[in-house]
Design a protein around this motif. Structure first.
Motif, PDB file in Angstrom:
ATOM      1  N   CYS A 150       2.249   8.246   3.915  1.00 56.27           N
ATOM      2  CA  CYS A 150       1.727   6.903   4.211  1.00 56.27           C
ATOM      3  C   CYS A 150       2.805   6.077   4.919  1.00 56.27           C
ATOM      4  O   CYS A 150       3.967   6.096   4.539  1.00 56.27           O
ATOM      5  N   GLN A 151       2.402   5.325   5.903  1.00 50.87           N
ATOM      6  CA  GLN A 151       3.335   4.507   6.681  1.00 50.87           C
ATOM      7  C   GLN A 151       3.328   3.037   6.303  1.00 50.87           C
ATOM      8  O   GLN A 151       4.146   2.267   6.803  1.00 50.87           O
ATOM      9  N   VAL A 152       2.437   2.643   5.406  1.00 52.64           N
ATOM     10  CA  VAL A 152       2.277   1.228   5.097  1.00 52.64           C
ATOM     11  C   VAL A 152       3.580   0.617   4.583  1.00 52.64           C
ATOM     12  O   VAL A 152       3.993  -0.456   5.028  1.00 52.64           O
ATOM     13  N   LYS A 153       4.250   1.273   3.638  1.00 51.92           N
ATOM     14  CA  LYS A 153       5.500   0.735   3.103  1.00 51.92           C
ATOM     15  C   LYS A 153       6.530   0.555   4.210  1.00 51.92           C
ATOM     16  O   LYS A 153       7.202  -0.469   4.276  1.00 51.92           O
ATOM     17  N   SER A 154       6.638   1.521   5.087  1.00 56.66           N
ATOM     18  CA  SER A 154       7.582   1.435   6.201  1.00 56.66           C
ATOM     19  C   SER A 154       7.249   0.247   7.106  1.00 56.66           C
ATOM     20  O   SER A 154       8.144  -0.495   7.514  1.00 56.66           O
ATOM     21  N   PHE A 155       5.986   0.056   7.402  1.00 55.27           N
ATOM     22  CA  PHE A 155       5.563  -1.064   8.243  1.00 55.27           C
ATOM     23  C   PHE A 155       5.911  -2.399   7.573  1.00 55.27           C
ATOM     24  O   PHE A 155       6.434  -3.317   8.212  1.00 55.27           O
ATOM     25  N   LEU A 156       5.605  -2.487   6.282  1.00 59.25           N
ATOM     26  CA  LEU A 156       5.886  -3.721   5.551  1.00 59.25           C
ATOM     27  C   LEU A 156       7.385  -3.970   5.435  1.00 59.25           C
ATOM     28  O   LEU A 156       7.841  -5.107   5.569  1.00 59.25           O
ATOM     29  N   ASP A 157       8.164  -2.919   5.189  1.00 57.01           N
ATOM     30  CA  ASP A 157       9.625  -3.066   5.129  1.00 57.01           C
ATOM     31  C   ASP A 157      10.178  -3.562   6.459  1.00 57.01           C
ATOM     32  O   ASP A 157      11.046  -4.434   6.496  1.00 57.01           O
ATOM     33  N   ASN A 158       9.664  -3.016   7.558  1.00 55.10           N
ATOM     34  CA  ASN A 158      10.099  -3.458   8.890  1.00 55.10           C
ATOM     35  C   ASN A 158       9.727  -4.914   9.137  1.00 55.10           C
ATOM     36  O   ASN A 158      10.510  -5.682   9.704  1.00 55.10           O
ATOM     37  N   GLY A 159       8.531  -5.307   8.706  1.00 56.59           N
ATOM     38  CA  GLY A 159       8.091  -6.687   8.868  1.00 56.59           C
ATOM     39  C   GLY A 159       8.935  -7.654   8.057  1.00 56.59           C
ATOM     40  O   GLY A 159       9.315  -8.727   8.540  1.00 56.59           O
ATOM     41  N   LEU A 160       9.274  -7.273   6.826  1.00 59.62           N
ATOM     42  CA  LEU A 160      10.110  -8.125   5.986  1.00 59.62           C
ATOM     43  C   LEU A 160      11.508  -8.263   6.581  1.00 59.62           C
ATOM     44  O   LEU A 160      12.067  -9.359   6.622  1.00 59.62           O
ATOM     45  N   LYS A 161      12.037  -7.155   7.079  1.00 56.29           N
ATOM     46  CA  LYS A 161      13.357  -7.187   7.713  1.00 56.29           C
ATOM     47  C   LYS A 161      13.330  -8.124   8.928  1.00 56.29           C
ATOM     48  O   LYS A 161      14.236  -8.942   9.114  1.00 56.29           O
ATOM     49  N   ALA A 162      12.286  -8.029   9.734  1.00 64.85           N
ATOM     50  CA  ALA A 162      12.148  -8.888  10.915  1.00 64.85           C
ATOM     51  C   ALA A 162      12.013 -10.360  10.499  1.00 64.85           C
ATOM     52  O   ALA A 162      12.573 -11.254  11.147  1.00 64.85           O
ATOM     53  N   PHE A 163      11.292 -10.609   9.412  1.00 63.67           N
ATOM     54  CA  PHE A 163      11.133 -11.976   8.903  1.00 63.67           C
ATOM     55  C   PHE A 163      12.492 -12.563   8.537  1.00 63.67           C
ATOM     56  O   PHE A 163      12.834 -13.670   8.962  1.00 63.67           O
ATOM     57  N   TYR A 164      13.284 -11.822   7.757  1.00 63.69           N
ATOM     58  CA  TYR A 164      14.603 -12.320   7.358  1.00 63.69           C
ATOM     59  C   TYR A 164      15.532 -12.476   8.568  1.00 63.69           C
ATOM     60  O   TYR A 164      16.300 -13.444   8.639  1.00 63.69           O
ATOM     61  N   GLU A 165      15.450 -11.569   9.507  1.00 66.47           N
ATOM     62  CA  GLU A 165      16.272 -11.707  10.719  1.00 66.47           C
ATOM     63  C   GLU A 165      15.906 -12.974  11.476  1.00 66.47           C
ATOM     64  O   GLU A 165      16.776 -13.696  11.966  1.00 66.47           O
ATOM     65  N   GLU A 166      14.612 -13.251  11.583  1.00 66.24           N
ATOM     66  CA  GLU A 166      14.167 -14.469  12.275  1.00 66.24           C
ATOM     67  C   GLU A 166      14.628 -15.715  11.518  1.00 66.24           C
ATOM     68  O   GLU A 166      15.110 -16.678  12.114  1.00 66.24           O
TER      69      GLU A 166
END
Length: 144
Positions: free
Chosen positions: A102-118
């Motif tokens: 499943c890729q959902v966790k990876s997608f969500l982890d990437n989104g959270l990382k991008a959120f904190y970077e922003e």
């Protein structure tokens, strides 16, 4: 994703303290200004003090002061520390039958990382520029 009331209040307290007066700001002032429960505010302030972002002084002449330069504290750091969120879902804890491949966790982890970077592009000082800073100054003047 929605920030907790704890984090929201923590950010507002830090913003309010950026325009402090010579004397420390009392808990009762922040309770009145933001119309929040005193006990909840005390928990937030204790966390901010533990993180060494706020100085607290007890006693009659005590109160709160910002302990860190507003330009040195990023919004991403504030949110990460107050939310305590390093992942949006925990597939292991949930024992999900879809976790293999499943890729959902990876997608969500990437989104959270991008959120904190922003959010790390902005400092506490940035949050109180312009009209917001003027509003905080007015709040201080109305309480004095």
């Amino acid at each position: 994703m929605q920030l907790t009331h704890f984090t929201d209040l923590g950010i507002r307290v830090l913003m309010y303290l950026t325009h402090s007066r010579p004397e420390p700001i009392k808990i009762s002032e922040i309770v009145e200004q933001f119309q929040v429960p005193r006990n909840h505010l005390i928990k937030v302030v204790n966390k901010l003090a533990k993180l060494e972002w706020v100085l607290t002084t007890r006693g009659r002449n005590g109160g709160l002061q910002l302990a860190i330069a507003p330009t040195s504290l990023t919004l991403g750091t504030i949110i990460r520390q107050l939310e305590g969120c390093s992942q949006l879902i925990d597939c292991e804890k949930a024992k999900c039958k879809l976790s293999v491949g499943c890729q959902v966790k990876s997608f969500l982890d990437n989104g959270l990382k991008a959120f904190y970077e922003e959010m790390n592009r902005y400092t506490l000082a940035d949050t109180v520029k312009g009209q917001t800073g003027n509003n905080i100054i007015k709040m201080h003047m109305s309480y004095a």
